[in-house]
Design an enzyme around this catalytic site. Structure first.
Site, mmCIF file in Angstrom:
data_model
loop_
_atom_site.group_PDB
_atom_site.id
_atom_site.type_symbol
_atom_site.label_atom_id
_atom_site.label_comp_id
_atom_site.label_asym_id
_atom_site.label_seq_id
_atom_site.Cartn_x
_atom_site.Cartn_y
_atom_site.Cartn_z
ATOM 1 N N HIS A 75 0.785 -1.228 0.000
ATOM 2 C CA HIS A 75 0.000 0.000 0.000
ATOM 3 C C HIS A 75 0.818 1.280 0.000
ATOM 4 O O HIS A 75 0.260 2.370 -0.104
ATOM 5 C CB HIS A 75 -0.950 0.038 1.204
ATOM 6 C CG HIS A 75 -0.262 0.378 2.487
ATOM 7 N ND1 HIS A 75 0.429 -0.544 3.217
ATOM 8 C CD2 HIS A 75 -0.136 1.557 3.145
ATOM 9 C CE1 HIS A 75 0.941 0.049 4.279
ATOM 10 N NE2 HIS A 75 0.622 1.318 4.264
HETATM 11 C C1 UD1 Z 1 -2.496 5.360 5.730
HETATM 12 C C2 UD1 Z 1 -1.262 5.899 6.442
HETATM 13 C C3 UD1 Z 1 -0.153 4.857 6.405
HETATM 14 C C4 UD1 Z 1 -0.641 3.537 6.975
HETATM 15 C C5 UD1 Z 1 -1.881 3.101 6.175
HETATM 16 C C6 UD1 Z 1 -2.458 1.782 6.643
HETATM 17 C C7 UD1 Z 1 -0.829 8.314 6.372
HETATM 18 C C8 UD1 Z 1 -0.006 9.355 5.737
HETATM 19 N N1 UD1 Z 1 -0.751 7.101 5.793
HETATM 20 O O1 UD1 Z 1 -2.161 5.192 4.370
HETATM 21 O O2 UD1 Z 1 0.934 5.312 7.174
HETATM 22 O O3 UD1 Z 1 0.371 2.566 6.875
HETATM 23 O O4 UD1 Z 1 -2.874 4.123 6.322
HETATM 24 O O5 UD1 Z 1 -3.526 1.408 5.834
HETATM 25 O O6 UD1 Z 1 -1.523 8.587 7.319
HETATM 26 N N2 UD1 Z 1 -9.634 4.340 1.658
HETATM 27 C C9 UD1 Z 1 -10.794 3.594 1.595
HETATM 28 N N3 UD1 Z 1 -11.365 3.213 2.763
HETATM 29 C C10 UD1 Z 1 -10.830 3.520 3.980
HETATM 30 C C11 UD1 Z 1 -9.644 4.277 4.017
HETATM 31 C C12 UD1 Z 1 -9.052 4.672 2.847
HETATM 32 O O7 UD1 Z 1 -11.294 3.294 0.531
HETATM 33 O O8 UD1 Z 1 -11.410 3.146 5.019
HETATM 34 C C13 UD1 Z 1 -8.996 4.776 0.399
HETATM 35 C C14 UD1 Z 1 -9.004 6.296 0.308
HETATM 36 O O9 UD1 Z 1 -10.069 6.747 -0.429
HETATM 37 C C15 UD1 Z 1 -7.672 6.611 -0.355
HETATM 38 C C16 UD1 Z 1 -6.815 5.375 -0.100
HETATM 39 O O10 UD1 Z 1 -7.647 4.365 0.432
HETATM 40 O O11 UD1 Z 1 -7.838 6.755 -1.735
HETATM 41 C C17 UD1 Z 1 -5.688 5.705 0.816
HETATM 42 O O12 UD1 Z 1 -6.126 6.058 2.149
HETATM 43 P P1 UD1 Z 1 -5.281 7.072 3.077
HETATM 44 O O13 UD1 Z 1 -5.815 7.092 4.447
HETATM 45 O O14 UD1 Z 1 -5.119 8.339 2.353
HETATM 46 O O15 UD1 Z 1 -3.828 6.470 3.118
HETATM 47 P P2 UD1 Z 1 -3.303 4.992 3.267
HETATM 48 O O16 UD1 Z 1 -2.646 4.648 1.974
HETATM 49 O O17 UD1 Z 1 -4.342 4.060 3.789
#
Ligand code: UD1
Length: 373
Positions: free
Chosen positions: A213
């Site tokens: 991820h």
């Molecule tokens: C975040 C953390 C990372 C951690 C990871 C674990 C930061 C900078 N990054 O990264 O350190 O290792 O979480 O998963 O805080 N999304 C969903 N559903 C959810 C959550 C997210 O669909 O419940 C999608 C969002 O729309 C987004 C993508 O996943 O497009 C990324 O989510 P985001 O929270 O921005 O960062 P992570 O890559 O999950």
């Protein structure tokens, strides 16, 4: 005097760090026959899906959050700023003595910065970890949170040295062990009830597990394409179970790479904690770019191939079962062959990864805040 604490969770890796802490607080209160610690739980809503968030509350027996900020996804600035605005309202209403943040996600820096500017003390759990790669958003979050926190709880000794080199005073640093391992030990017996192996028709040691991820691996087309080739190679040797993170899923689709993964790679939705632990514990090896999974595999003695150039958790490479491979395909091939031939790292469990980190943290805080039991 009661000590009033607000703990913050935001994203998936936070839940397993706060769960044991809440249990240790409850134990402290009940064994001392009183409510010495008043605990308030705040969920920022950075992760919000059933599979990225809700299932962890259920599996880790976490109480329902007292506050849910519902911030959701967005750019770093959007997420961080909105968490700050909403969290400030909670702090003004609750006026706690201490805010506890964990790990390195955007919720961690947002809430610590908000608290410290209101004159509220901050404890950072999992302090001092450094990848020395400032292109990682997590590295920026770690450095900034540590710089402003009052109590820095460290999981491995490298963390102490990193903090001292950054000029942090020794009396703020506490080597307490690893809360992730507290959660792992709590959940291991429960995970034996998981039906995950039956669900996917798996036999122990006859498959590997992949998680992916990191933005540096999955947001860039060329890099993701390289990793797809990597995974195809590995899957020819062992079936690959791939619980897929929403970020990765979106990007594989966007770049038309999903079809290029061969049939021995099995996509599954993100798993709950107990299913995931069971899957890892029975696997032959794990391939990942996660931070926490490097630690869990080291504890479980499962070889872990980390698709990154650096790790903020060096103890997992130095004495654990972790291999850092970056983009080195030939190194990965030779490690996979070693594992298949039963010649992988055996590894040891790092110091203080014993399931008691949460109790140490609660005892230190009660001592520092003069909570007399
Ligand atoms: C975040 C953390 C990372 C951690 C990871 C674990 C930061 C900078 N990054 O990264 O350190 O290792 O979480 O998963 O805080 N999304 C969903 N559903 C959810 C959550 C997210 O669909 O419940 C999608 C969002 O729309 C987004 C993508 O996943 O497009 C990324 O989510 P985001 O929270 O921005 O960062 P992570 O890559 O999950």
């Amino acid at each position: 005097m009661a000590l009033k604490i607000i703990s913050v969770v935001g994203a998936r890796p936070n839940f397993m760090k706060i769960a044991p802490l809440i249990k240790a607080i409850e134990k402290y209160n009940s064994s001392n026959d009183g409510n010495y610690i008043q605990h308030v739980l705040c969920h920022t809503g950075q992760h919000y899906d059933q599979q990225m968030s809700d299932v962890f509350f259920e599996h880790l027996n976490l109480p329902k959050p007292d506050y849910y900020l519902g911030v959701g996804s967005g750019s770093h600035a959007y997420q961080t700023a909105n968490i700050m605005i909403e969290f400030e309202k909670v702090l003004l209403k609750e006026n706690p003595d201490l805010v506890i943040v964990v790990g390195d996600v955007n919720s961690t820096i947002a809430c610590s910065l908000t608290a410290i500017k209101l004159g509220i003390k901050v404890a950072h759990i999992e302090a001092g970890l450094r990848s020395f790669d400032r292109t990682m958003p997590e590295e920026i979050n770690r450095i900034l949170t540590d710089a402003i926190s009052d109590f820095l709880f460290v999981t491995e000794k490298s963390g102490i040295n990193n903090l001292l080199k950054e000029g942090i005073s020794e009396d703020k640093i506490f080597f307490v062990g690893n809360l992730m391992i507290d959660s792992l030990l709590y959940s291991l017996p429960l995970s034996d009830k998981s039906r995950i192996l039956t669900r996917y028709n798996l036999k122990p040691k006859e498959y590997s597990v992949l998680t992916l991820h990191r933005p540096s691996n999955v947001d860039d087309y060329e890099q993701l394409k390289r990793i797809v080739a990597f995974i195809n190679y590995i899957s020819e040797k062992k079936k690959v179970l791939f619980p897929i993170h929403p970020r990765t899923s979106k990007n594989l689709t966007r770049f038309n790479l999903t079809e290029q993964l061969n049939g021995n790679v099995i996509f599954i939705e993100p798993l709950g904690y107990q299913d995931f632990i069971k899957l890892v514990k029975e696997s032959l090896f794990v391939i990942t770019d996660s931070g926490g999974i490097q630690e869990e595999t080291t504890y479980l003695g499962i070889p872990c191939i980390t698709l990154r150039n650096s790790t903020e958790r060096p103890v997992t490479v130095e004495i654990g079962t972790n291999y850092l491979v970056g983009n080195d395909l030939s190194l990965t091939y030779s490690i996979v062959l070693d594992i298949l031939n039963g010649k992988s790292k055996k590894g040891k469990i790092p110091e203080l990864w014993d399931g008691k980190a949460s109790e140490r943290i609660v005892n230190i805080l009660c001592d520092k805040f003069n909570i007399i039991s």
